[in-house]
Write a protein that holds these residues in place. Structure first.
Motif, PDB file in Angstrom:
ATOM      1  N   LYS A   2       8.901  -2.068  -0.204  1.00  0.00           N
ATOM      2  CA  LYS A   2       7.993  -0.696   0.614  1.00  0.00           C
ATOM      3  C   LYS A   2       6.780  -0.884   0.352  1.00  0.00           C
ATOM      4  CE  LYS A   2      12.148   0.194   2.584  1.00  0.00           C
ATOM      5  NZ  LYS A   2      12.452  -0.276   3.974  1.00  0.00           N
ATOM      6  N   ASP A   9       3.482   0.477  -0.333  1.00  0.00           N
ATOM      7  CA  ASP A   9       2.404   1.391  -1.207  1.00  0.00           C
ATOM      8  C   ASP A   9       1.438   1.853  -0.549  1.00  0.00           C
ATOM      9  OD1 ASP A   9       0.799  -0.057  -1.744  1.00  0.00           O
ATOM     10  OD2 ASP A   9       1.582  -0.107  -4.006  1.00  0.00           O
ATOM     11  N   ALA A  10       0.745   2.753  -0.949  1.00  0.00           N
ATOM     12  CA  ALA A  10      -0.518   4.126  -0.974  1.00  0.00           C
ATOM     13  C   ALA A  10      -2.063   2.325  -0.786  1.00  0.00           C
ATOM     14  CB  ALA A  10      -0.879   5.157  -1.257  1.00  0.00           C
TER      15      ALA A  10
END
Length: 283
Positions: free
Chosen positions: A55, A57-58
């Motif tokens: 996933k 991330d920022a």
């Protein structure tokens, strides 16, 4: 392209075709991630790629999709860059397409579209970054311009891409034997005329081109360069910053200087910083 290299590549492609090109196409259903286990030795991903549970991330909001060059398989093409991008914190994905990227550019672009949708569905990301080698740096522009990719791609980084084709004399004989993509990449082809008509860099993505003066496949090397506004397009010639960089076309994805330019493009808003100063080989 040296004759020996071209013949070896063609024989490799022929061997893959004889094996039925198992696993060389994009997933049939873009809404679900492909199986994690390769179905063929030809479909083994490079290290760092195709963790379908990853996933973003920022700090790295877009997953990176690696797009092979003609006659290439992902495991070899991205053996150096894929693990480097993974270590940098990116979710990395790679795929084989178009019968070792010998199919026509429109057909391969449709496979890229399907693969991008699979990556977006698995990661939840609205957009992806594309990093492509040779044909893999040019073909995504067809996806962006004609297949709805403009709002699905944040960065398109082309490594020695065939954006305006090649005058290499081997392109036509290879194309006539078993490589429609080779014909599409000839200077003056109908495909390239369509692709480059009007704007070469449609709004949506930022575009970075990294090429080498020593390119013996995309001839002349300046064929790689794209026209477009500076805020969205950066053209890089390796030797302008690193005069002793020896890398040619085929192994450009393994050049540590190229990797620095790729990361610079992916890590910032907009394309690569034209003023970026990479650490040169031996420097």
């Amino acid at each position: 392209m040296h004759l020996r290299t071209a013949v070896r590549s063609l024989l490799t492609a022929a061997a893959a075709l004889a094996l039925g090109c198992a696993g060389l196409t994009a997933p049939a259903h873009a809404s679900s991630a492909p199986a994690s286990a390769p179905t063929s030795i030809l479909d083994v991903p490079p290290r760092g790629a195709n963790d379908w549970s990853c996933k973003p991330d920022a700090a790295h909001p877009q997953p990176v999709v690696l797009v092979n060059g003609t006659f290439k398989l992902m495991a070899e093409n991205w053996a150096s860059l894929s693990p480097r991008l993974k270590r940098a914190g990116y979710c990395v994905f790679a795929f084989n397409y178009g019968k070792m990227a010998t199919a026509s550019v429109p057909r391969s672009a449709a496979e890229l579209k399907d693969f991008v949708e699979a990556v977006r569905a698995a990661t939840g990301a609205a957009k992806v970054d594309l990093v492509g080698h040779s044909q893999g740096g040019m073909m995504p522009r067809y996806y962006v311009k004609f297949l709805g990719g403009a709002d699905k791609v944040d960065d398109l980084v082309g490594i020695v891409p065939s954006n305006h084709g090649t005058s290499n004399p081997l392109a036509k004989p290879l194309g006539d034997i078993a490589c429609p993509a080779c014909l599409d990449q000839m200077t003056g082809s109908e495909l390239l005329a369509k692709l480059n008509e009007g704007t070469e860099t449609p709004a949506g993505p930022d575009y970075t081109v990294v090429t080498t003066r020593y390119d013996e496949v995309v001839i002349p090397y300046t064929s790689a360069l794209l026209n477009g506004p500076e805020e969205h397009v950066t053209n890089v010639v390796l030797q302008d910053r690193c005069p002793l960089d020896p890398f040619l076309h085929d192994q450009a994805t393994k050049d540590p200087v190229v990797a620095q330019w790729v990361l610079n493009a992916l890590d910032r808003e907009g394309p690569a910083d034209a003023a970026f100063g990479p650490r040169c080989i031996g420097g």
